[in-house]
Design a protein around this motif. Structure first.
Motif, PDB file in Angstrom:
ATOM      1  N   UNK A   2      29.436  47.209  23.812  1.00  0.00           N
ATOM      2  CA  UNK A   2      28.338  46.324  24.213  1.00  0.00           C
ATOM      3  C   UNK A   2      27.005  47.039  24.013  1.00  0.00           C
ATOM      4  N   UNK A  44      37.214  40.641  18.141  1.00  0.00           N
ATOM      5  CA  UNK A  44      36.493  39.368  18.203  1.00  0.00           C
ATOM      6  C   UNK A  44      35.065  39.567  18.689  1.00  0.00           C
ATOM      7  N   UNK A  45      34.925  40.423  19.672  1.00  0.00           N
ATOM      8  CA  UNK A  45      33.605  40.685  20.241  1.00  0.00           C
ATOM      9  C   UNK A  45      32.669  41.304  19.199  1.00  0.00           C
ATOM     10  N   UNK A  85      28.524  34.363  26.773  1.00  0.00           N
ATOM     11  CA  UNK A  85      28.553  34.476  25.309  1.00  0.00           C
ATOM     12  C   UNK A  85      29.488  35.613  24.881  1.00  0.00           C
ATOM     13  N   UNK A  86      29.344  36.753  25.541  1.00  0.00           N
ATOM     14  CA  UNK A  86      30.198  37.901  25.206  1.00  0.00           C
ATOM     15  C   UNK A  86      31.659  37.595  25.532  1.00  0.00           C
ATOM     16  N   UNK A 110      26.405  37.314  14.596  1.00  0.00           N
ATOM     17  CA  UNK A 110      25.326  36.729  15.376  1.00  0.00           C
ATOM     18  C   UNK A 110      23.980  37.415  15.084  1.00  0.00           C
ATOM     19  N   UNK A 141      33.219  35.378  22.948  1.00  0.00           N
ATOM     20  CA  UNK A 141      33.611  36.091  21.728  1.00  0.00           C
ATOM     21  C   UNK A 141      34.890  36.897  21.951  1.00  0.00           C
ATOM     22  N   UNK A 142      34.935  37.592  23.080  1.00  0.00           N
ATOM     23  CA  UNK A 142      36.077  38.470  23.340  1.00  0.00           C
ATOM     24  C   UNK A 142      37.376  37.697  23.476  1.00  0.00           C
ATOM     25  N   UNK A 143      37.304  36.524  24.126  1.00  0.00           N
ATOM     26  CA  UNK A 143      38.535  35.783  24.387  1.00  0.00           C
ATOM     27  C   UNK A 143      38.825  34.732  23.318  1.00  0.00           C
ATOM     28  N   UNK A 144      37.865  34.542  22.409  1.00  0.00           N
ATOM     29  CA  UNK A 144      38.067  33.558  21.350  1.00  0.00           C
ATOM     30  C   UNK A 144      38.113  32.129  21.875  1.00  0.00           C
ATOM     31  N   UNK A 177      29.262  40.965  32.069  1.00  0.00           N
ATOM     32  CA  UNK A 177      29.453  40.388  30.731  1.00  0.00           C
ATOM     33  C   UNK A 177      28.953  38.943  30.736  1.00  0.00           C
ATOM     34  N   UNK A 226      31.969  38.887  16.204  1.00  0.00           N
ATOM     35  CA  UNK A 226      31.073  37.835  16.691  1.00  0.00           C
ATOM     36  C   UNK A 226      29.653  38.344  16.840  1.00  0.00           C
ATOM     37  N   UNK A 227      29.508  39.518  17.447  1.00  0.00           N
ATOM     38  CA  UNK A 227      28.177  40.093  17.674  1.00  0.00           C
ATOM     39  C   UNK A 227      27.481  40.395  16.356  1.00  0.00           C
TER      40      UNK A 227
END
Lengths: 388, 158
Positions: A375, A301-302, B17-18, A309, B21-24, B14, A305-306
């Motif tokens: 990251x 997801x990260x 925003x990050x 984006x 995204x990570x946790x939805x 973190x 999403x990134x």
């Protein structure tokens, strides 16, 4: 001595892997932030390693039966029953191999020969095409598309079938796209397969890494398909056991019998220590899979999403641990993109073209890395895009 | 365990925003959740994980075991509160086992720490005995290995 004439023409004509060529460049550089490795960053769960160590301590260092330990085959069959609702005979319909790769190789050599055509959806793992050629058969490539979520459609399948078509390879969950095939997709494919009396080699090595609450469906579980499918799976991805080199095939007894024959001549038996460890993994490893899957899912997801984006359109991958963003908006070829990213930011991705011509315009990014690493890499890719 | 707390405890830098995204989960939901943890005192602060062994003149660290006579009604709380007020004291835990309180104490030199133990701890009412262990080397701190090699260990292989 000139070995050109000494080497078989068949092996000389096989193209070297496109990933390999890119990795050779990466290996010569220092301080590379790599997102290119195709194996779990996790270590094999400790209890599984312990089972391997215990077997060595007890001096269990002999060959195993050709088709693998009976207990292991029994556990593999139970796993497929428990996870994918399929019933196989542990003594006749299962063979333990040296990774999924060996299983793919011997399955191909048992199923096809000169004059046969093998359908290979691409982008996909690099081994299917050369191994088909080495088996003497002819690869027929099918380009899957981002707008179809990189799934194989029944229309595409129909279009590529000829009277010589013998086998369809189904590489899902897919490396490099992260695409999956759901039940309805497989049912539609199965209709075409049955109509044309084809066989299927289903490479399910990433089956346990399916995300978003979805569960992997094996094509063998579709009505009428078990008898015409050889399922390939293994321990590398689900249990982070790449280095143990252990995989397996499940399929109709007459096919598995031929595969065992080939396997016993070229391999004897899969690694003994690894087989002991794998029994432990199958018996007590379901929670390990769950933990790793949750971690991959979060990274997925990260990363997706990134990437979206920062303007790299990324199809939402639902399996394996790769993203396959489209880089066409940059005007660069996938190889140029990767080379320039590597040179200017020391970030290594794999050009999509390494997975078939239709991978051009895409890059493969593995998220089998820590969040910290990801990251940093995302930040550098963002900078790179701004500077283009 | 709460995934958000787990992620923040591993890496508090973190961004929302990050994390979103990570946790939805939506970003404003994450921000509200963090605020709530901060307000309720579940999140007490954000700190860097420092490998002090790599910092010149960063002083010494000791673990100190204390046997304590518990007080009526208050048990160990009262004495623990008195101890944690000293700025030399980094952590205070009540333990089950051979002793009662375990402290980590920081000082400039071994002599400083010894003096602190002798003057302040050993002399305190209710403290029956002390055992001081000086730390020689840090291998892991707050879940972070301090001896990680930079090498990934995985080969570039097809």
């Amino acid at each position: 001595m000139d070995y050109t004439d000494k080497l078989a023409q068949s092996i000389r004509s096989v193209k070297p892997s496109g990933i390999r060529r890119f990795f050779d460049i990466v290996n010569e550089m220092d301080h590379v932030i790599s997102l290119s490795v195709g194996e779990p960053d996790f270590q094999t769960p400790w209890h599984v390693r312990e089972a391997g160590i215990a077997s060595l301590e007890k001096g269990k260092t002999w060959y195993t039966p050709n088709r693998g330990f009976k207990e292991l085959c029994a556990e593999i069959v139970k796993f497929y029953k428990r996870k994918y609702h399929l019933t196989y005979s542990p003594t006749e319909e299962c063979v333990v191999t040296v990774g999924g790769s060996e299983a793919i190789d011997i399955a191909l050599r048992c199923l096809v020969t000169r004059g046969d055509e093998v359908l290979i959806p691409q982008p996909s793992f690099v081994c299917y095409e050369p191994l088909t050629v080495m088996a003497g058969a002819t690869p027929v490539l099918i380009e899957t598309k981002a707008e179809d979520a990189f799934r194989l459609t029944p229309q595409q399948l129909e279009e590529h079938i000829t009277p010589n078509t013998k086998l369809l390879i189904l590489p899902y969950p897919n490396n490099p796209t992260g695409g999956i095939m759901e039940r309805a997709d497989l049912e539609a494919i199965a209709e075409v397969v049955k109509k044309h009396d084809l066989m299927v080699l289903s490479d399910e090595i990433y089956s346990e890494l399916t995300y978003g609450g979805k569960k992997h469906v094996s094509v063998a579980s579709i009505d009428g398909m078990q008898e015409r499918t050889v399922v390939i799976n293994g321990f590398s991805k689900a249990y982070a056991m790449t280095g143990w080199r252990l995989g397996y095939a499940l399929g109709p007894a007459p096919i598995i019998a031929m595969m065992v024959k080939l396997h016993q001549f070229c391999i004897m038996s899969a690694p003994t220590t690894a087989q002991y460890a794998a029994i432990e993994a199958l018996r007590h490893g379901d929670n390990d899979i769950e933990t790793m899957r949750n971690e991959y899912d979060m990274r997925r997801r990260f990363v997706v999403g990134s990437l979206n984006d920062m303007g790299l359109t990324c199809f939402n991958p639902e399996g394996a641990f790769y993203c396959f963003p489209c880089i066409k908006s940059t005007g660069l070829s996938s190889e140029e993109f990767c080379t320039r990213l590597l040179q200017s930011k020391h970030v290594a991705l794999v050009p999509g073209s390494a997975f078939g011509d239709c991978g051009e315009g895409y890059v493969r990014l593995s998220y089998s890395y820590s969040i910290k690493h990801l990251t940093r890499a995302m930040q550098l890719i963002r900078e790179f895009l701004k500077e283009l | 365990m709460d995934r958000l707390l787990q992620l923040l405890s591993e890496n508090s830098s973190l961004s929302t925003e990050q994390l979103s995204m990570m946790l939805g989960e939506p970003e404003d939901y994450i921000a509200a959740q963090i605020k709530e943890y901060e307000n309720s005192g579940i999140i007490r602060g954000y700190q860097a994980v420092v490998d002090w062994d790599e910092v010149p003149d960063s002083g010494v660290m000791a673990m100190i075991e204390l046997k304590v006579a518990p007080q009526q009604q208050k048990g160990f709380d009262d004495i623990a509160e008195r101890i944690l007020a000293y700025e030399e004291v980094e952590t205070v835990y009540l333990m089950a086992g051979a002793y009662d309180l375990l402290l980590t104490v920081k000082g400039k030199t071994i002599q400083d720490v010894s003096a602190f133990v002798a003057k302040h701890l050993a002399a305190m009412d209710g403290i029956l005995s002390t055992a001081t262990h000086f730390m020689l080397k840090r291998y892991k701190e707050n879940g972070v290995s301090l001896i990680d090699s930079k090498n990934d260990g995985r080969e570039m292989i097809v």
